[in-house]
Design an enzyme around this catalytic site. Structure first.
Site, mmCIF file in Angstrom:
data_model
loop_
_atom_site.group_PDB
_atom_site.id
_atom_site.type_symbol
_atom_site.label_atom_id
_atom_site.label_comp_id
_atom_site.label_asym_id
_atom_site.label_seq_id
_atom_site.Cartn_x
_atom_site.Cartn_y
_atom_site.Cartn_z
ATOM 1 N N LYS A 132 0.859 -1.191 0.000
ATOM 2 C CA LYS A 132 0.000 0.000 0.000
ATOM 3 C C LYS A 132 0.893 1.238 0.000
ATOM 4 O O LYS A 132 1.878 1.304 0.739
ATOM 5 C CB LYS A 132 -0.888 -0.015 1.249
ATOM 6 C CG LYS A 132 -1.917 1.109 1.286
ATOM 7 C CD LYS A 132 -2.808 0.971 2.530
ATOM 8 C CE LYS A 132 -3.927 2.008 2.541
ATOM 9 N NZ LYS A 132 -4.796 1.866 3.735
ATOM 10 N N SER A 166 -9.760 1.725 2.923
ATOM 11 C CA SER A 166 -8.920 2.455 2.010
ATOM 12 C C SER A 166 -7.882 1.602 1.275
ATOM 13 O O SER A 166 -7.326 2.048 0.271
ATOM 14 C CB SER A 166 -8.190 3.553 2.792
ATOM 15 O OG SER A 166 -7.285 2.986 3.720
ATOM 16 N N SER A 211 -9.879 -0.406 7.224
ATOM 17 C CA SER A 211 -9.322 -0.237 5.881
ATOM 18 C C SER A 211 -8.649 -1.460 5.277
ATOM 19 O O SER A 211 -8.379 -1.482 4.080
ATOM 20 C CB SER A 211 -8.316 0.929 5.876
ATOM 21 O OG SER A 211 -9.005 2.155 5.781
#
Lengths: 492, 503
Positions: free
Chosen positions: A76, A151, A175
């Site tokens: 990420k 997210s 997330s």
């Protein structure tokens, strides 16, 4: 394939590290999911060639020393890698190249992992649908037009669409678990303090955790074990150096002694869709059939969780994002440089944040401001303590809590964009674990009529990560056939 | 004292002063990362090239985290114990949020509502008055970087960003610029004694903000205060406060009102100038820093630190007075600087080795140090350890004094040469011929000459020795002049008296 199977293939020379790396790089480059923000092909190929040299020298995979040998991962874009652009999906850091590597990634690479690149996400991890990226939304891996969740949407999509073998996500209020649930992969938020946050660009420091996103529970355990343990660079990490997570995860749970807590507040209210409810109920029946005892538990302060979260998280965020002030980080264009004074300069620079990030900075600044601190931030911290106490109480009656991850399955892009509050409420089942610092994971447990995946959430007391994984693994092994059918059926 | 004459007009007012001192801790590394905090390859952090002494952590790269330097806590405990404070068991760091280009994180990590030390005091003396000045709090924090303004642009130097500080806040109990100066000197002596601060004023190791207000004498309501920021010399703090008191009184007497504001001191013009008013004050949005865990300080830790504390200035001062028989003034001067006190004690040790007890050596050593030597140290603004003077100079000089081989005038001459050259006492004495004449056969001819040359005075004395006893001094002076000041004055006095009375 699991990591152990890839290692077997390396041993038998039916696959080289370079081959598997090239395969994933090709898939990532060809993909239309917008999951990757940066592909570090040269860096990955270098790592792969070096790994193949080790393989040639050793004759077989040094599994003990390098448990993730030759495994292509993607990260990420909220975690730093020295020399690799780290954008946090924000214009503010569009060209930011960090001079240091995050502890989590450093540990994965030290264990032999190959890093393919950096994954798309909601800007600064703020969002639940991955529609808040400054570089465009991420496509759902199996259902075009749907959101992958956020997210860590890029991290979930990349795993499901086989653009990488496994990925890292981060979880501040769900997330990791939400996109794992929406995309049908395994995602885990470990106990707060289990994995170092050093090099994780902070959204809300007291809630953020790094975690693995994988196809199987077993591989999540492998990644977690490599990353877990004390880091002298993060004072909020556990003092314990190592955790035998994999061996714990591989154990068959002692079903007859296992008490699974069913939080009454999660099922009776909360706007669960019938399809999700059915999938969860079916999963619970399976646990019962194995001999586990289902125990109703109460988490009475759940109703405050979302409100507390959106005070604590935005307050911390408003401070954490202050360094994006244009002096050293942040967009500093000619416009800003021509501002008449410092205040004007900051105004120009900080207009570079996306709307959701701006909204949260403003909310957080308000919540911390003089005259409101006691009513908002301080009170939220007090009630946060009560949420944690709820769990402590519940875990005297049960060993693991089972719950949905989300009220519904993935929704269509744009559907909730105009209603931030509805988006915030979507986090209601995942936020409590962050507030209490507990380990929680999402494991696929079925699909809705459209074939969209449903995730089962398991939560446990602090540092029960290994145990949670063992329960999830047993469940996954028994259900892998179901979930596979559901999703491939929808695809065809 | 330039404003003293104007101060008289404000006799019906009294000033209330509180001081906030930022004291840089002498830890090897910064407070939240491992960058050097004191010296890099022999240079101070402000001397090396800009931003060379920074790392991703103190430069606030996204994703970095602070980790507390334990030594900072220990030094803060030292400061607290040396100022009679209560040490907090549970310590929390807070973020002080504000935007400024030299603040790399956009917040400063500091302590807010729970400082590590509270409710202490230090003793100060002005003239012969001894007062206890309360210490409200001492807290730990990181320093910011430095903005360097040059014309149309500003550059930022992060070399000192993250250098550890303690902020020491006095109660609003100081009543004059003189008291503020005495407080600062006493506090400075303490932090340098206990080794938590290098005390380099030029490099900003010890910076002071002064809150000054005035109110009608006897009033219980404090006046509106002005804060004078960042003055780094004791003398300038005193002058700035003096100016500010006069300014505020004249504003009030002129029918005006004092505005709460921040002011800066302009040393060239000897005035304070307004920087910003309260309306521009920040809302710092303090909240506990979630990146740091709370620091627990147990009794055992406090006791370990307490045991490691050296003798403090005030304890030393009392000992010098009570055990060594020094005057309060001499003891005050000697203990005002740790290096001077250390030097003094080294001289006493040397004397003891030569058979002169500390008690009998202390007074002559103190006389030499607090007079001539202290004056020169002040003039050159250095510590005695930076001078050419060594303890041996003093111990040799005092031995010569005690054996009467050196007069006190000779001793002063001796030290002024040693100050410049650092030469050995024996070398200076023999070259300069400083030895005192105590030989009767050398002195008598000189006495004879003086008596012969002054028959009038001799006659006057002999006519009424009791009434004209002071004439002995005249003769002593004349003989001294004749012998180039080398005569032993005590011996001379006796010889002259006998000679005059004998007729």
């Amino acid at each position: 394939m699991k990591i152990s199977e890839i290692h077997d293939a390396f041993d038998q020379k039916t696959l080289s590290v370079l081959q598997i790396t090239q395969q994933y790089l090709a898939a990532a480059q060809a993909s239309k999911h917008n999951a990757f923000l940066t592909i570090c092909d040269q860096r990955a190929l270098d790592q792969a060639r070096k790994a193949d040299q080790v393989l040639a020298r050793e004759g077989k995979v040094p599994r003990e020393k390098l448990p993730l040998f030759g495994i292509p991962l993607a990260i990420k874009d909220l975690l730093t890698i020295e020399g690799v652009r780290t954008t946090c999906a924000s214009k503010m850091l569009e060209n930011y190249v960090p001079p240091y590597t995050s502890t989590a990634v450093a540990r994965l690479e030290a264990a032999g992992a190959i890093t393919l690149g950096k994954l798309n996400m909601d800007e600064f991890a703020m969002g639940g649908s991955n529609e808040n990226s400054a570089f465009g939304p991420v496509e759902h891996p199996t259902h075009p037009g749907y959101v992958p969740g956020g997210s860590s949407g890029g991290s979930a999509t990349a795993v499901k669409a086989k653009l990488c073998f496994a990925s890292l996500g981060t979880d501040t209020g769900g997330s990791i678990r939400l996109p794992a649930s929406y995309c049908g992969v395994v995602g885990m938020k470990p106990t707060y303090g289990m994995i170092s946050r050093f090099g994780l660009v902070a959204f809300a420091s007291s809630l953020d955790q790094v975690g693995p996103m994988t196809e199987t529970v077993e591989d999540a355990a492998r990644l977690l074990e490599v990353m877990a343990g004390n880091d002298p660079l993060d004072s909020t990490t556990t003092p314990t150096k190592n955790f035998p997570i994999l061996s714990e995860a591989m154990k068959e749970p002692n079903w007859s002694g296992l008490r699974i807590g069913i939080p009454q507040e999660y099922t009776s209210k909360g706007g669960l869709t019938p399809e999700v409810d059915r999938a969860i109920q079916k999963s619970l029946k399976w646990f019962e059939a194995q001999g586990a005892k289902l125990v109703p538990v109460s988490l009475p302060h759940t109703k405050y969780a979302v409100s507390i979260y959106y005070i604590v998280a935005v307050s911390e965020a408003s401070s954490n994002l202050s360094r994006m002030d244009g002096v050293r980080f942040g967009v500093r264009n000619k416009d800003a440089d021509q501002a008449p004074n410092l205040a004007g300069f900051y105004k120009k620079v900080r207009s570079g944040f996306g709307p959701e990030v701006k909204r949260r900075i403003i909310l957080g600044t308000f919540a911390l401001s003089s005259g409101y601190y006691d009513a908002y931030y301080k009170r939220a911290c007090q009630v946060r303590r009560l949420v944690k106490n709820d769990f402590d109480q519940a875990f005297t009656q049960c060993d693991v809590i089972a719950a949905p991850v989300s009220q519904s399955t993935a929704f269509k892009r744009g559907e909730k964009l105009s209603d931030p509050l509805a988006m915030y409420l979507n986090d209601i089942f995942t936020i409590p674990a962050n507030l209490a610092g507990l380990p929680a994971l999402s494991v696929p447990c079925g699909a809705d009529s459209r074939g969209l995946s449903i995730g089962l959430q398991l939560m446990g007391p602090q540092y029960s990560d290994g145990k949670l994984l063992s329960v999830a693994r047993a469940f996954e092994v028994a259900h892998s056939a179901d979930t596979a059918t559901a999703q491939s059926g929808a695809r065809s | 004292m330039s404003h003293q004459h104007r101060l008289d007009t404000g006799a019906e007012f009294e000033a209330v002063i509180g001081l906030e001192v930022h004291c840089q801790l002498a830890t090897e590394s910064k407070i939240f990362c491992s960058c050097p905090a004191r010296r890099v390859e022999g240079k101070s952090v402000s001397e090396i090239a800009p931003n060379l002494n920074s790392c991703p952590i103190c430069a606030a790269h996204p994703g970095t985290l602070p980790v507390l330097n334990r030594k900072v806590v220990e030094y803060a405990i030292r400061a607290g114990l040396a100022t009679h404070c209560t040490i907090a068991k549970n310590n929390v760091f807070a973020r002080k949020n504000y935007f400024y280009p030299d603040l790399p994180k956009g917040y400063q990590i500091s302590q807010y509502d729970k400082p590590i030390c509270e409710n202490g005091f230090i003793e100060i003396s002005t003239g012969s008055v001894l007062r206890k000045i309360p210490i409200q709090r001492i807290h730990m924090e990181e320093d910011a970087g430095k903005s360097v303004h040059s014309g149309s642009y500003t550059t930022v130097n992060l070399n000192r960003a993250g250098v550890p500080l303690v902020e020491i806040v006095s109660g609003p109990d100081l009543r004059s610029a003189e008291e503020a100066g005495a407080y600062l000197r006493a506090l400075y002596a303490i932090v340098t004694y206990i080794g938590i601060c290098d005390g380099n004023l030029q490099e900003g190791n010890f910076r002071c903000d002064a809150n000054v207000s005035v109110m009608p004498k006897g009033s219980k309501v404090l006046g509106t205060r002005a804060e004078i920021k960042n003055v780094n010399s004791f003398k300038f703090v005193e002058k700035a406060i003096e100016y500010e008191i006069v300014r505020q009184i004249s504003v009030i007497q002129g029918g005006g009102k004092i505005v709460q504001e921040t002011r800066t001191y302009d040393a060239d013009q000897d005035i304070t100038i307004s920087m910003r008013s309260k309306e521009e004050a920040h809302d710092y949005r303090y909240f506990p820093d979630p990146d740091l865990v709370s620091v627990q300080i147990d009794d055992a830790w406090i006791e370990r630190v307490r045991k490691s504390l050296p003798e403090l200035p005030e304890q030393k001062k009392t000992r010098y007075v009570e055990e060594l028989g020094l005057s309060v003034y001499d003891a005050g001067v000697l203990t005002g600087s740790q290096t001077l006190a250390g030097f003094f004690e080294q001289v006493l040790e040397l004397l003891e080795k030569s058979g002169i007890a500390a008690k009998s050596g202390a007074k002559p050593v103190a006389n030499l140090l607090t007079g001539e030597v202290a004056r020169r140290l002040n003039e050159e603004a250095i510590e005695i350890t930076q001078s050419l003077l060594k303890p041996e100079h003093l111990s040799d000089a005092v031995q010569l004094l005690q054996s009467e081989a050196l007069s006190s005038t000779g001793a002063k001459q001796l030290l002024s040469i040693a100050w410049k050259t650092g030469e050995k006492v024996s070398v200076i004495v023999s070259r300069e011929g400083l030895t005192q004449v105590s030989d009767v056969s050398t002195l008598e001819p000189a006495i004879d000459q003086v008596i012969a040359a002054n028959p009038k005075q001799v006659g006057a004395f002999r006519a009424a020795p009791e009434e004209n006893a002071k004439l002995i001094g005249f003769f002593v002076g004349q003989v001294m002049k004749a012998t180039g000041g080398k005569a032993n004055p005590g011996m001379l006095q006796e010889l002259i008296k006998t000679r005059l009375l004998k007729g």
